[in-house]
Design an enzyme around this catalytic site. Sequence first.
Site, mmCIF file in Angstrom:
data_model
loop_
_atom_site.group_PDB
_atom_site.id
_atom_site.type_symbol
_atom_site.label_atom_id
_atom_site.label_comp_id
_atom_site.label_asym_id
_atom_site.label_seq_id
_atom_site.Cartn_x
_atom_site.Cartn_y
_atom_site.Cartn_z
ATOM 1 N N HIS A 93 -2.966 11.098 0.910
ATOM 2 C CA HIS A 93 -2.430 10.774 2.213
ATOM 3 C C HIS A 93 -1.544 11.965 2.595
ATOM 4 O O HIS A 93 -0.446 12.088 2.809
ATOM 5 C CB HIS A 93 -1.283 9.319 2.169
ATOM 6 C CG HIS A 93 -0.917 8.832 3.684
ATOM 7 N ND1 HIS A 93 -1.181 7.538 3.719
ATOM 8 C CD2 HIS A 93 -0.539 9.427 4.805
ATOM 9 C CE1 HIS A 93 -0.687 7.424 4.966
ATOM 10 N NE2 HIS A 93 -0.508 8.426 5.506
ATOM 11 N N ASN B 279 -7.030 1.795 10.135
ATOM 12 C CA ASN B 279 -5.804 1.916 10.519
ATOM 13 C C ASN B 279 -5.857 1.640 12.200
ATOM 14 O O ASN B 279 -6.456 2.559 12.805
ATOM 15 C CB ASN B 279 -4.969 3.142 10.323
ATOM 16 C CG ASN B 279 -4.795 3.338 8.925
ATOM 17 O OD1 ASN B 279 -4.983 2.367 7.963
ATOM 18 N ND2 ASN B 279 -4.407 4.529 8.521
ATOM 19 N N ARG C 126 0.791 -1.432 0.089
ATOM 20 C CA ARG C 126 0.009 -0.077 0.169
ATOM 21 C C ARG C 126 0.763 1.153 -0.003
ATOM 22 O O ARG C 126 1.595 1.318 0.825
ATOM 23 C CB ARG C 126 -0.831 -0.017 1.161
ATOM 24 C CG ARG C 126 -1.669 1.338 1.265
ATOM 25 C CD ARG C 126 -2.677 1.362 2.728
ATOM 26 N NE ARG C 126 -3.097 2.544 2.794
ATOM 27 C CZ ARG C 126 -3.048 3.411 3.771
ATOM 28 N NH1 ARG C 126 -2.598 3.344 4.843
ATOM 29 N NH2 ARG C 126 -3.914 4.715 3.824
ATOM 30 N N TYR D 145 -4.009 1.730 15.833
ATOM 31 C CA TYR D 145 -2.803 1.861 16.663
ATOM 32 C C TYR D 145 -3.056 1.788 18.145
ATOM 33 O O TYR D 145 -2.059 1.383 18.954
ATOM 34 C CB TYR D 145 -2.004 3.120 16.355
ATOM 35 C CG TYR D 145 -1.553 3.401 15.014
ATOM 36 C CD1 TYR D 145 -0.169 2.462 14.669
ATOM 37 C CD2 TYR D 145 -2.111 3.751 13.948
ATOM 38 C CE1 TYR D 145 0.315 2.473 13.684
ATOM 39 C CE2 TYR D 145 -1.581 3.602 12.673
ATOM 40 C CZ TYR D 145 -0.334 2.839 12.451
ATOM 41 O OH TYR D 145 0.375 3.083 11.089
ATOM 42 N N GLU E 209 -7.250 8.559 6.465
ATOM 43 C CA GLU E 209 -7.602 9.173 7.674
ATOM 44 C C GLU E 209 -7.840 10.504 7.622
ATOM 45 O O GLU E 209 -7.394 11.485 7.925
ATOM 46 C CB GLU E 209 -6.242 8.980 8.816
ATOM 47 C CG GLU E 209 -5.647 7.781 8.859
ATOM 48 C CD GLU E 209 -4.581 7.494 9.935
ATOM 49 O OE1 GLU E 209 -4.081 8.558 10.273
ATOM 50 O OE2 GLU E 209 -4.174 6.574 10.176
ATOM 51 N N GLU F 223 -3.430 -0.259 8.200
ATOM 52 C CA GLU F 223 -2.385 0.093 8.958
ATOM 53 C C GLU F 223 -2.134 -0.516 10.421
ATOM 54 O O GLU F 223 -3.465 -0.510 10.896
ATOM 55 C CB GLU F 223 -1.970 1.560 9.244
ATOM 56 C CG GLU F 223 -1.519 2.273 7.892
ATOM 57 C CD GLU F 223 -1.218 3.579 8.266
ATOM 58 O OE1 GLU F 223 -1.164 4.102 9.223
ATOM 59 O OE2 GLU F 223 -1.513 4.332 7.082
HETATM 60 C C1 FCB Z 1 -0.898 7.043 10.792
HETATM 61 C C2 FCB Z 1 -0.584 7.507 9.612
HETATM 62 C C3 FCB Z 1 0.811 6.867 8.709
HETATM 63 C C4 FCB Z 1 1.842 6.909 10.082
HETATM 64 C C5 FCB Z 1 1.044 5.956 11.127
HETATM 65 C C6 FCB Z 1 2.185 6.098 12.324
HETATM 66 O O1 FCB Z 1 -1.876 7.873 11.414
HETATM 67 O O2 FCB Z 1 -1.512 7.179 8.459
HETATM 68 O O3 FCB Z 1 1.176 7.886 8.054
HETATM 69 O O4 FCB Z 1 2.267 8.186 10.284
HETATM 70 O O5 FCB Z 1 0.083 6.789 11.642
#
Ligand code: FCB
Length: 472
Positions: free
Chosen positions: A119, A297, A75, A299, A164, A359
């Site tokens: 992006h 995504n 990607r 995290y 995002e 992600e």
């Molecule tokens: C996300 C972004 C990516 C990267 C990660 C750690 O929010 O999409 O570009 O910075 O975090």
Amino acid sequence: MVKGAQRMLWGAATSSYQIEGAWNEDGKGESIWDRYAHTPGRIKDGKTGDVACDHYHRYKEDVALMKRIGLDAYRFSIAWPRVLPEGRGATNARGLDFYDRLVDELLANDVLPFVTLYHWDLPQALQDRGGWPQRETVAAFVEYTDVVTKALGDRVKHWITHNEPWCAAVLGQLIGVHAPGARDAESALRTAHHLLLSHGAAVPVIRANSPDAEVGITLNLIPAVPASGSAADYDACRQYDGHINRWFLDPLYGRDYPSDMVRDYGRKGYMPDGELVFVEADDYRTIAAPCDFLGINYYMREICRSDDVAEEENLPREIPVPGSELRTDIGWEIYSEGLFDILYRVHATYRPPKLYITENGCSYGDAPDADGRVRDERRIAYLRDHFAAARRAAEQGVPLAGYFVWSLMDNFEWGEGYTQRFGLVWIDYETGERILKDSAYWYADFIEGTRTALTSTLFSGAWPGYVHNGAG
Ligand code: FCB
């Protein structure tokens, strides 16, 4: 019609500004990230993406690394001002040619390209005319989409409109810690709306130019939990969830903006007259254009504590907030179960036909040892636990079709500059040298195992929740 299961795709992700460099080469126009990073005081280490990983010149070497890891898919994003230096109008053939060569190189190495159109690197020329808060940027995005998908749509069959939108709107226009660095609530709401609208308006254009392609959008979703059972903490949780998750999910899936949040934003004075004056007739229908997948995504989670009541008047916290040992270098809590939670919730509530984790990954600074090896065991543990959480979601019926590790290689982490290393591949920024970290070798073995079922029966073959009902 159900036609049997499709193999889960294992990939890695990057974005244009974070890796390409060549910021003003071959006719590329300036982006808002060029302008922002060149402004003193904006980036933690004072650095820029001018050179970054120099991927623009080293892309063949980078595709060879992908091949070595055995990625099914990659990607990446396209830098809009490389293709249209002024944002609209004249196309820069040399810029487009770079992506043309990259796509061919990927396909020649059996790596499927997943292309993100936006992006965050808006052409500065469009910013000079007002940028995303202006409705005309929607039309500009659709024109740009048309140019790119006409050029690559014969070979690229997976398209992501935006990455995002929350970050572009809130970090870029409300908090001002991302480009263009504005601080204005109404501009943030307008930005979010125009990003969503441009997504929906671009979907039919992509479908026309790229037959049989899958089209979707990527959101950063964060499962929110109240810190205690108090009414105040529950309300803080509702607000956080509304702000980051529902504000984007609801209109994409035909529910308009969530009314509780419209009320809250009105009370906070985010909108003149308390109304969404920038929403026009038919906008909601455009935004809710049927898509083939949603990209998520993931995290972290958020533990929501009210600041409307004083800490001592609230109930004691019930969710333990783990200590620093459970955080990655960027300070984000490690909570793999949250990936299960958000996947399951999105599936149960919104029913996208298919989900990709576009992600997930972690920042650890482990550097090469004296023998040149990068022993990033913590990244291996992080990925293993998150893969297992995704697997559990698939077993519960979540239609998960692919997983992209962030990131293929260390890169420019926005406002953090080069202080954070998310890569499977180590980058020596002085020399440009690339070194596969231990996690890259582990991932290579893992992917190989999914193909042969020799090393990993748990992850082998088709995943249980996902039934392919498209062609082939
Ligand atoms: C996300 C972004 C990516 C990267 C990660 C750690 O929010 O999409 O570009 O910075 O975090």
